[in-house]
Write an enzyme that holds these catalytic residues in place. Sequence first.
Site, PDB file in Angstrom:
ATOM      1  N   LYS A  41      39.509  37.218  35.373  1.00 52.09           N
ATOM      2  CA  LYS A  41      39.135  38.025  34.235  1.00 52.09           C
ATOM      3  C   LYS A  41      39.746  39.419  34.308  1.00 52.09           C
ATOM      4  CE  LYS A  41      35.072  36.474  35.553  1.00 52.09           C
ATOM      5  NZ  LYS A  41      33.801  35.897  35.847  1.00 52.09           N
ATOM      6  N   GLY A  42      40.113  39.821  35.535  1.00 52.86           N
ATOM      7  CA  GLY A  42      40.513  41.210  35.766  1.00 52.86           C
ATOM      8  C   GLY A  42      41.634  41.722  34.880  1.00 52.86           C
ATOM      9  N   ASP A  98      46.190  42.746  36.993  1.00 46.59           N
ATOM     10  CA  ASP A  98      45.461  44.002  37.145  1.00 46.59           C
ATOM     11  C   ASP A  98      45.906  44.725  38.419  1.00 46.59           C
ATOM     12  OD1 ASP A  98      44.385  41.987  38.718  1.00 46.59           O
ATOM     13  OD2 ASP A  98      42.305  42.354  38.148  1.00 46.59           O
ATOM     14  N   ASP A 101      47.769  43.163  45.511  1.00 45.57           N
ATOM     15  CA  ASP A 101      47.267  43.713  46.767  1.00 45.57           C
ATOM     16  C   ASP A 101      48.088  43.085  47.907  1.00 45.57           C
ATOM     17  OD1 ASP A 101      45.478  44.986  48.546  1.00 45.57           O
ATOM     18  OD2 ASP A 101      44.042  43.361  48.466  1.00 45.57           O
ATOM     19  N   LYS A 129      49.080  47.953  45.126  1.00 41.83           N
ATOM     20  CA  LYS A 129      48.614  48.431  46.435  1.00 41.83           C
ATOM     21  C   LYS A 129      49.659  47.995  47.450  1.00 41.83           C
ATOM     22  CE  LYS A 129      43.720  48.151  46.687  1.00 41.83           C
ATOM     23  NZ  LYS A 129      42.565  47.403  47.253  1.00 41.83           N
ATOM     24  N   PHE A 150      39.512  50.426  47.943  1.00 41.82           N
ATOM     25  CA  PHE A 150      38.965  49.464  47.007  1.00 41.82           C
ATOM     26  C   PHE A 150      38.731  50.174  45.679  1.00 41.82           C
ATOM     27  CE2 PHE A 150      35.914  46.682  44.992  1.00 41.82           C
ATOM     28  CZ  PHE A 150      36.510  45.449  45.218  1.00 41.82           C
ATOM     29  N   VAL A 151      39.163  49.566  44.599  1.00 46.31           N
ATOM     30  CA  VAL A 151      39.030  50.203  43.287  1.00 46.31           C
ATOM     31  C   VAL A 151      38.244  49.307  42.333  1.00 46.31           C
ATOM     32  CG1 VAL A 151      41.097  51.652  43.481  1.00 46.31           C
ATOM     33  CG2 VAL A 151      41.323  49.328  42.590  1.00 46.31           C
ATOM     34  N   ASP A 157      36.654  44.412  39.452  1.00 42.69           N
ATOM     35  CA  ASP A 157      35.224  44.281  39.713  1.00 42.69           C
ATOM     36  C   ASP A 157      34.865  44.426  41.183  1.00 42.69           C
ATOM     37  OD1 ASP A 157      36.451  41.710  40.442  1.00 42.69           O
ATOM     38  OD2 ASP A 157      34.388  41.031  40.733  1.00 42.69           O
ATOM     39  N   ARG A 163      33.621  45.891  35.493  1.00 38.07           N
ATOM     40  CA  ARG A 163      34.848  45.634  34.733  1.00 38.07           C
ATOM     41  C   ARG A 163      34.887  46.474  33.459  1.00 38.07           C
ATOM     42  NH1 ARG A 163      37.200  41.039  37.112  1.00 38.07           N
ATOM     43  NH2 ARG A 163      35.763  39.457  37.835  1.00 38.07           N
TER      44      ARG A 163
HETATM   45  P1  IMP Z   1      46.120  39.698  46.325  1.00 38.96           P
HETATM   46  O1  IMP Z   1      45.610  40.205  47.639  1.00 38.96           O
HETATM   47  O2  IMP Z   1      47.387  40.436  45.917  1.00 38.96           O
HETATM   48  O3  IMP Z   1      46.311  38.218  46.342  1.00 38.96           O
HETATM   49  O4  IMP Z   1      45.025  40.055  45.245  1.00 38.96           O
HETATM   50  C1  IMP Z   1      44.011  39.161  44.967  1.00 38.96           C
HETATM   51  C2  IMP Z   1      43.005  39.676  43.985  1.00 38.96           C
HETATM   52  O5  IMP Z   1      42.086  40.479  44.725  1.00 38.96           O
HETATM   53  C3  IMP Z   1      43.437  40.575  42.845  1.00 38.96           C
HETATM   54  O6  IMP Z   1      43.917  39.854  41.728  1.00 38.96           O
HETATM   55  C4  IMP Z   1      42.099  41.220  42.511  1.00 38.96           C
HETATM   56  O7  IMP Z   1      41.340  40.354  41.700  1.00 38.96           O
HETATM   57  C5  IMP Z   1      41.458  41.353  43.860  1.00 38.96           C
HETATM   58  N1  IMP Z   1      41.582  42.722  44.381  1.00 38.96           N
HETATM   59  C6  IMP Z   1      42.469  43.205  45.282  1.00 38.96           C
HETATM   60  N2  IMP Z   1      42.255  44.509  45.527  1.00 38.96           N
HETATM   61  C7  IMP Z   1      41.189  44.859  44.757  1.00 38.96           C
HETATM   62  C8  IMP Z   1      40.475  46.091  44.545  1.00 38.96           C
HETATM   63  O8  IMP Z   1      40.760  47.154  45.114  1.00 38.96           O
HETATM   64  N3  IMP Z   1      39.425  46.045  43.665  1.00 38.96           N
HETATM   65  C9  IMP Z   1      39.067  44.915  42.996  1.00 38.96           C
HETATM   66  N4  IMP Z   1      39.715  43.748  43.156  1.00 38.96           N
HETATM   67  C10 IMP Z   1      40.763  43.719  44.023  1.00 38.96           C
HETATM   68 MG    MG Z   2      42.759  39.497  39.615  1.00 45.16          MG
END
Ligand code: IMP
Ligand code: MG
Length: 194
Positions: A41-42, A98, A101, A129, A150-151, A157, A163
């Site tokens: 949903k993000g 969104d 990370d 990030k 963390f944001v 969320d 959200r």
């Molecule tokens: P990935 O680590 O790049 O695979 O990110 C996975 C998912 O983790 C992202 O799509 C977000 O939904 C969630 N995520 C990563 N960092 C944050 C944060 O700081 N706040 C909220 N959700 C996050």
């Molecule tokens: Mg996401």
Amino acid sequence: MTEVASVLYGREDIRRRVEELGRTITGDYVGREPVLVTVLKGGAMFLADLIRSIDLPVEPHFMAISRYGDAEESLGRVQILLDLDVDLTGRDVLLVEDIVDTGLTSRYLLSVLRSRGPASVEVCTLLDKSVRRIAPLEPSYVGFDCPDRFVVGYGLDFAERYRNLPDILQVDDLAALKADPGILAPMVRGAAAA
Ligand code: IMP
Ligand code: MG
């Protein structure tokens, strides 16, 4: 007492940056009709604002996924809960995220999208990030290079909360938020009143 969270990107900064991204994408995709793919949903809030800043025929499409455990444990393996209902053959696809990370989720999604015969696939993320990256991945479009915090807000969320915050907050005291997930509620009410 230190605050649990503070504003990292305010709504005006976000609005301006999203408009800039929309203009850049419009210039880069002139004469084409990109398919914008967003993960629920993000990414939904970002996509809603972004498409209104793109002056081209664009199609918004949605996917929903679930992760096995956290991204690092699962190595980015995800289950597709809602798949696209558009044929990507020969299309220019822009994956709208969104936040990127570790990059594991996006890498998995890119492999799925690329397997469907598109003309091109690029990534547009509101937040990058980049210091946390495990899977090498350079988004073509980045709203903000995000610090290693963390944001929440503007689609992002914590336990499905926040959200709907118009601003993006960085959480300075994650332990406090984990202990009481509703602790930032006064900031949401403050935002609505602003
Ligand atoms: P990935 O680590 O790049 O695979 O990110 C996975 C998912 O983790 C992202 O799509 C977000 O939904 C969630 N995520 C990563 N960092 C944050 C944060 O700081 N706040 C909220 N959700 C996050
Ligand atoms: Mg996401």
